[in-house]
Design a protein around this motif. Structure first.
Motif, mmCIF file in Angstrom:
data_model
loop_
_atom_site.group_PDB
_atom_site.id
_atom_site.type_symbol
_atom_site.label_atom_id
_atom_site.label_comp_id
_atom_site.label_asym_id
_atom_site.label_seq_id
_atom_site.Cartn_x
_atom_site.Cartn_y
_atom_site.Cartn_z
ATOM 1 N N GLY A 74 -8.598 -11.180 9.983
ATOM 2 C CA GLY A 74 -8.776 -11.826 8.695
ATOM 3 C C GLY A 74 -7.963 -11.240 7.574
ATOM 4 O O GLY A 74 -8.037 -11.723 6.450
ATOM 5 N N GLY A 75 -7.204 -10.189 7.834
ATOM 6 C CA GLY A 75 -6.336 -9.650 6.791
ATOM 7 C C GLY A 75 -7.041 -8.756 5.803
ATOM 8 O O GLY A 75 -6.855 -8.888 4.593
ATOM 9 N N LEU A 76 -7.836 -7.820 6.317
ATOM 10 C CA LEU A 76 -8.590 -6.912 5.444
ATOM 11 C C LEU A 76 -7.698 -6.229 4.417
ATOM 12 O O LEU A 76 -8.016 -6.182 3.232
ATOM 13 N N ARG A 77 -6.551 -5.739 4.853
ATOM 14 C CA ARG A 77 -5.735 -4.941 3.933
ATOM 15 C C ARG A 77 -5.043 -5.783 2.865
ATOM 16 O O ARG A 77 -4.516 -5.246 1.892
ATOM 17 N N TYR A 78 -5.045 -7.133 3.028
ATOM 18 C CA TYR A 78 -4.420 -7.982 2.014
ATOM 19 C C TYR A 78 -5.272 -8.060 0.751
ATOM 20 O O TYR A 78 -4.790 -8.498 -0.299
ATOM 21 N N LEU A 79 -6.543 -7.648 0.845
ATOM 22 C CA LEU A 79 -7.379 -7.599 -0.356
ATOM 23 C C LEU A 79 -6.797 -6.630 -1.371
ATOM 24 O O LEU A 79 -6.871 -6.855 -2.578
ATOM 25 N N GLU A 80 -6.227 -5.539 -0.879
ATOM 26 C CA GLU A 80 -5.708 -4.503 -1.759
ATOM 27 C C GLU A 80 -4.519 -4.992 -2.574
ATOM 28 O O GLU A 80 -4.278 -4.522 -3.687
ATOM 29 N N THR A 81 -3.785 -5.974 -2.025
ATOM 30 C CA THR A 81 -2.637 -6.511 -2.749
ATOM 31 C C THR A 81 -3.001 -7.782 -3.515
ATOM 32 O O THR A 81 -2.124 -8.445 -4.072
ATOM 33 N N GLY A 82 -4.273 -8.130 -3.515
ATOM 34 C CA GLY A 82 -4.720 -9.285 -4.277
ATOM 35 C C GLY A 82 -4.410 -10.624 -3.641
ATOM 36 O O GLY A 82 -4.493 -11.656 -4.317
ATOM 37 N N GLU A 83 -4.089 -10.650 -2.338
ATOM 38 C CA GLU A 83 -3.767 -11.914 -1.657
ATOM 39 C C GLU A 83 -5.053 -12.543 -1.113
ATOM 40 O O GLU A 83 -5.238 -12.710 0.085
ATOM 41 N N TYR A 150 -14.724 -8.285 2.013
ATOM 42 C CA TYR A 150 -14.403 -8.958 3.278
ATOM 43 C C TYR A 150 -15.627 -9.675 3.829
ATOM 44 O O TYR A 150 -15.544 -10.792 4.355
ATOM 45 N N ASP A 151 -16.783 -9.041 3.703
ATOM 46 C CA ASP A 151 -18.033 -9.659 4.151
ATOM 47 C C ASP A 151 -18.317 -10.953 3.404
ATOM 48 O O ASP A 151 -18.852 -11.912 3.976
ATOM 49 N N LEU A 152 -17.961 -10.996 2.109
ATOM 50 C CA LEU A 152 -18.187 -12.208 1.338
ATOM 51 C C LEU A 152 -17.408 -13.381 1.934
ATOM 52 O O LEU A 152 -17.937 -14.484 2.082
ATOM 53 N N TYR A 153 -16.153 -13.127 2.294
ATOM 54 C CA TYR A 153 -15.349 -14.176 2.924
ATOM 55 C C TYR A 153 -15.895 -14.529 4.299
ATOM 56 O O TYR A 153 -15.945 -15.695 4.698
ATOM 57 N N THR A 154 -16.317 -13.512 5.048
ATOM 58 C CA THR A 154 -16.825 -13.754 6.389
ATOM 59 C C THR A 154 -18.106 -14.578 6.363
ATOM 60 O O THR A 154 -18.296 -15.493 7.168
ATOM 61 N N VAL A 297 -9.757 1.204 17.132
ATOM 62 C CA VAL A 297 -9.705 2.160 16.031
ATOM 63 C C VAL A 297 -8.563 1.733 15.112
ATOM 64 O O VAL A 297 -7.410 1.611 15.537
ATOM 65 N N TYR A 298 -8.914 1.459 13.873
ATOM 66 C CA TYR A 298 -7.980 0.979 12.851
ATOM 67 C C TYR A 298 -7.839 2.120 11.859
ATOM 68 O O TYR A 298 -8.748 2.386 11.069
ATOM 69 N N TYR A 299 -6.729 2.831 11.919
ATOM 70 C CA TYR A 299 -6.660 4.110 11.222
ATOM 71 C C TYR A 299 -5.392 4.244 10.390
ATOM 72 O O TYR A 299 -4.404 3.526 10.583
ATOM 73 N N GLU A 300 -5.456 5.167 9.451
ATOM 74 C CA GLU A 300 -4.302 5.489 8.631
ATOM 75 C C GLU A 300 -3.644 6.737 9.173
ATOM 76 O O GLU A 300 -4.306 7.740 9.453
ATOM 77 N N VAL A 376 8.469 -0.543 -0.241
ATOM 78 C CA VAL A 376 7.546 -0.202 0.841
ATOM 79 C C VAL A 376 7.333 -1.432 1.704
ATOM 80 O O VAL A 376 6.861 -2.465 1.233
ATOM 81 N N ASN A 377 7.690 -1.328 2.980
ATOM 82 C CA ASN A 377 7.634 -2.489 3.867
ATOM 83 C C ASN A 377 6.230 -3.066 3.970
ATOM 84 O O ASN A 377 6.046 -4.281 4.061
ATOM 85 N N GLY A 378 5.230 -2.192 4.005
ATOM 86 C CA GLY A 378 3.861 -2.658 4.144
ATOM 87 C C GLY A 378 3.371 -3.482 2.971
ATOM 88 O O GLY A 378 2.331 -4.136 3.061
ATOM 89 N N ARG A 379 4.125 -3.471 1.860
ATOM 90 C CA ARG A 379 3.726 -4.227 0.680
ATOM 91 C C ARG A 379 4.328 -5.631 0.658
ATOM 92 O O ARG A 379 4.003 -6.427 -0.221
ATOM 93 N N ILE A 380 5.213 -5.948 1.605
ATOM 94 C CA ILE A 380 5.802 -7.286 1.648
ATOM 95 C C ILE A 380 4.733 -8.266 2.118
ATOM 96 O O ILE A 380 4.032 -8.026 3.095
ATOM 97 N N SER A 381 4.622 -9.384 1.438
ATOM 98 C CA SER A 381 3.570 -10.351 1.744
ATOM 99 C C SER A 381 3.659 -10.855 3.171
ATOM 100 O O SER A 381 4.743 -11.103 3.693
ATOM 101 N N ARG A 382 2.489 -11.012 3.795
ATOM 102 C CA ARG A 382 2.395 -11.616 5.133
ATOM 103 C C ARG A 382 2.053 -13.102 5.030
ATOM 104 O O ARG A 382 1.766 -13.738 6.033
ATOM 105 N N ASN A 383 2.080 -13.633 3.818
ATOM 106 C CA ASN A 383 1.789 -15.045 3.634
ATOM 107 C C ASN A 383 2.957 -15.897 4.097
ATOM 108 O O ASN A 383 4.041 -15.392 4.360
ATOM 109 N N HIS A 384 2.741 -17.203 4.199
ATOM 110 C CA HIS A 384 3.792 -18.099 4.644
ATOM 111 C C HIS A 384 4.152 -19.075 3.541
ATOM 112 O O HIS A 384 3.370 -19.318 2.608
ATOM 113 N N SER A 385 5.349 -19.644 3.643
ATOM 114 C CA SER A 385 5.801 -20.616 2.647
ATOM 115 C C SER A 385 6.798 -21.572 3.289
ATOM 116 O O SER A 385 7.376 -21.287 4.346
#
Length: 593
Positions: A74-83, A150-154, A297-300, A376-385
């Motif tokens: 569901g894209g948990l980490r995209y919350l941090e970038t406001g997507e 994330y739970d709210l969306y779920t 395991v989803y880790y940093e 930072v590569n991880g900050r590039i949007s994973r959205n589509h257009s």
């Protein structure tokens, strides 16, 4: 479920498709690129009755669409970038796949190890406000906040259980081998996909069965355009085709910009793609597998980059990297990437000895991300257009470019692309795919009904219950068709001598009905044999003989193809133990001259 022994119709053999292509002069839509987004668009258009053509220069899902992390998330980490819209869409599509493809998409319990409570608060706020791109490790308060959102969306759009925050005692009880820095953990649910490439093929077959005028051909390459007509080359036979399209859908992923230069004589040079390479490892490590016990395991990592590890066909999948790359051709997992991934694993589980000898298989692909100036590569949007390039002087057709996207949202992206195409050609949508089951997910039995389903198909086809259980696990309800095929076709030699879990007729079914044109298609994409670490030289040789016999190859051609396949498996996936093939180990005689 079918109640007779007749096999349903299937996609036309390649020769018939080639003949149809040769007879065409004009077509409303040509899709170039057979990754998951091109396939999704093809399916959407075919189901509306459009005589759409899709071509792929290699095999279906051969590039980035076959190199995903095997997550449907569901894209948990995209919350941090406001997507937030991307998270909403991802959660919805994740749950649709759990429902529409239950044979391949399954819930995945996930644990996040955390090193403290308040870490990363200031930097997380800066990242959210776009004041900083620097990655950093996140504490329990940040992760708790993200998972609560994330739970709210779920709850609103999905059906997964809520997250849990686990203290140090509970974390140590469940994960005794976590590193000493782990002070607590969080647990939530996402999903994983067991056979992404197979799902792509099933989407194509569903579309072609619903609309015989829709044609999908792999190993066909666009080699030129005069602004009015496209020139296509069948790389297997050397035949050329000329098509006049109204709309061209550029679904070439990381190759979008390169393809646009072929499609447009006056290409403005605007860059649409800024791809990054992601590499993964498959590791054989019984202790680590036992520790994971079915969870991810989803880790940093130490620098804050997110990594994953979870069980995979009796082994462990670990990844990934995120490296800018300009040339998407023949990307491989480099030695330093493998070293980085193994070091990240040891950062979480320092008590396990995991090194290069434990790596069974590597895979790598280029994410077709939108062009970006982000440092930072991880900050590039994973959205589509969608990028629309209207006709211009010297080019009669409209070009629609599919930029970005991720596996989880392929259906929605394909729907959006198809709706744009329908508008361009003056047609309307007739069918929705939101609740449409895919391939072997159709009429898939609930757990309490599986035994009855297997028993009924066994009685109808004569295939033993144990064997049908195996087929159901591999192909979903398509197992009934395969069992019928096995029962109807003479099979004097039965199972493969080197691979007794597979029968010859099972693989013949895949070859005949799933556009298998190369040994690599069978080993890497139609079955999990390569990625699950099951290949040996003897097995690859036996399968090469089977494929050569089925496709009518000579002994010499089969041997040459085997040599090429072994070389590619070694260079692309690290399977160096299979190559080189010594002259004394060549293939035996195949029945076709």
């Amino acid at each position: 479920m079918e109640h007779d022994n007749a096999l349903p119709p299937f996609s036309s053999p390649r020769s018939v498709k080639i003949e149809k292509m040769q007879q065409l002069t004009a077509t409303p839509v040509v899709i170039i690129g057979g990754g998951i987004n091109g396939i999704s668009t093809f399916r959407e258009l075919a189901l509306q009755g459009i005589p759409v053509i899709m071509v792929e220069q290699g095999d279906w899902c051969q590039a980035a669409s076959g190199a995903l992390s095997r997550m449907i998330h569901g894209g948990l980490r995209y919350l941090e970038t406001g997507e937030f819209s991307l998270v909403k869409e991802s959660v919805q599509e994740r749950d649709r796949l759990l429902k529409n493809a239950p044979h391949y998409v399954h819930p995945l319990r996930t644990t996040v190890p955390i090193d403290g409570w308040s870490g990363g608060l200031i930097n997380a706020g800066k990242r959210f406000l776009r004041l900083s791109e620097r990655p950093s490790r996140r504490g329990a308060l940040i992760i708790k906040t993200g998972l609560s959102m994330y739970d709210l969306y779920t709850r609103q759009y999905g059906s997964m259980p809520r997250h849990e925050l686990n203290g140090q005692s509970a974390t140590r009880q469940r994960w005794p081998d976590f590193a000493h820095w782990v002070k607590c953990s969080a647990t939530y649910y996402d999903a994983w996909i067991s056979a992404p490439e197979r799902l792509g093929v099933e989407l194509i077959n569903d579309a072609e069965q619903a609309n015989p005028q829709a044609l999908a051909l792999n190993y066909v390459q666009l080699i030129g355009s005069d602004g009015e007509n496209l020139t296509l080359l069948d790389t297997l036979s050397g035949q050329h085709f000329t098509l006049h399209p109204h709309v061209v859908v550029n679904a070439a992923g990381a190759w979008i910009d390169r393809l646009n230069r072929t499609l447009m004589q006056n290409h403005p040079g605007k860059k649409l793609i800024g791809g990054t390479k992601g590499s993964h490892l498959i590791i054989r490590h019984p202790q680590l597998l036992a520790e994971l016990n079915g969870e991810m395991v989803y880790y940093e990592n130490q620098e804050g980059r997110v990594c994953i590890m979870f069980p995979w066909y009796g082994n462990v999948l670990v990844g990934s990297t995120d490296i800018r790359i300009d040339d998407p051709d023949n990307v491989v997992c480099e030695a330093e990437e493998q070293r980085y991934i193994l070091e990240s694993l040891r950062f979480v589980f320092p008590h396990f000895t995991v090194d290069d000898k434990d790596v069974l298989y590597t895979f790598s692909g280029v994410r077709p991300l939108p062009a970006s100036d982000s440092e930072v590569n991880g900050r590039i949007s994973r959205n589509h257009s969608l990028v629309l390039l209207p006709p211009e002087a010297g080019r009669d057709y409209t070009t629609l470019c599919l930029v970005g996207g991720k596996w989880t949202t392929f259906r929605k992206f394909g729907q959006q692309a198809a709706d744009k195409v329908l508008k361009l050609i003056g047609e309307r949508r007739k069918v929705s795919t939101g609740d449409m089951a895919i391939g072997g997910g159709k009429d898939y039995p609930q757990p309490e009904r599986k035994a009855k389903w297997i028993q009924q198909v066994s009685q109808r086809t004569g295939v033993p219950i144990e064997r049908l259980s195996q087929l159901l696990a591999r192909y979903g309800t398509l197992a009934a068709n395969i069992a019928t095929f096995i029962n109807q076709q003479p099979e004097p030699d039965g199972n493969l001598s080197q691979l007794p879990d597979y029968s010859r007729n099972e693989l013949r079914y895949l070859i005949q009905r799933e556009q298998v044109e190369a040994l690599e298609d069978l080993l890497v994409r139609r079955t999990p044999l390569a990625i699950s670490g099951q290949l040996t030289l003897a097995r690859v040789k036996e399968l090469a003989e089977l494929l050569g016999d089925e496709l009518g190859w000579s002994t010499a051609r089969t041997a040459e193809h085997l040599e090429t396949t072994l070389s590619r498996l070694a260079s692309l996936h690290g399977l160096t133990g299979l190559y080189p093939l010594h002259a004394s180990e060549g293939v035996s005689h195949v029945s076709n001259p």
